[in-house]
Design a protein around this motif. Structure first.
Motif, short mmCIF file in Angstrom:
data_model
loop_
_atom_site.label_atom_id
_atom_site.label_comp_id
_atom_site.label_asym_id
_atom_site.label_seq_id
_atom_site.Cartn_x
_atom_site.Cartn_y
_atom_site.Cartn_z
N ASN A 20 0.83 -1.21 0.00
CA ASN A 20 0.00 0.00 0.00
C ASN A 20 0.86 1.26 0.00
O ASN A 20 0.59 2.21 -0.74
CB ASN A 20 -0.95 0.02 1.20
N THR A 69 1.03 4.03 -3.07
CA THR A 69 0.64 5.43 -2.83
C THR A 69 1.85 6.36 -2.76
O THR A 69 1.69 7.56 -2.57
CB THR A 69 -0.17 5.57 -1.52
N ASP A 91 4.16 6.72 -0.46
CA ASP A 91 4.31 7.34 0.85
C ASP A 91 5.73 7.90 0.97
O ASP A 91 6.70 7.16 0.77
CB ASP A 91 4.05 6.29 1.93
#
Length: 103
Positions: free
Chosen positions: A70, A74, A76
């Motif tokens: 994830n 995304t 991060d």
């Protein structure tokens, strides 16, 4: 090994917690755990064997792997900073593998 080397350079205070069951739940440390799990799982290790190595249950390892995916998808910022450092170090260590493996 590479992940630990980078952790020693950038966050030496985390080394004592690496295989401890009382690891801190701070974002910088969990990113290293997520990335370690991500690389190990993609290298073919089972959730159980990864968990045994870092003193975590297979359920925790599954969660770390999903979190790593994830965070990667995304992009991060904290995750990407550490991931880029480790990935660059691994490529330097392993080298470039030719796509043409025919002899």
């Amino acid at each position: 090994k590479s992940i630990l080397e980078i952790m020693k350079i950038h966050n030496p205070e985390f080394i004592k917690h690496w295989r401890s069951k009382s690891a801190p739940r701070i974002p910088e440390f969990t990113v290293y755990c997520n990335i370690f799990t991500f690389f190990c799982k993609n290298a073919g290790y089972s959730y159980t064997s990864i968990g045994n190595y870092i003193s975590r249950t297979h359920g925790t390892i599954i969660h770390q792997f999903k979190t790593a995916n994830n965070r990667l998808s995304t992009e991060d910022p904290l995750f990407m900073r550490v991931y880029t450092l480790i990935n660059k170090d691994l490529k330097k260590y392993v080298g470039t593998i030719s796509k043409n493996t025919n002899v």
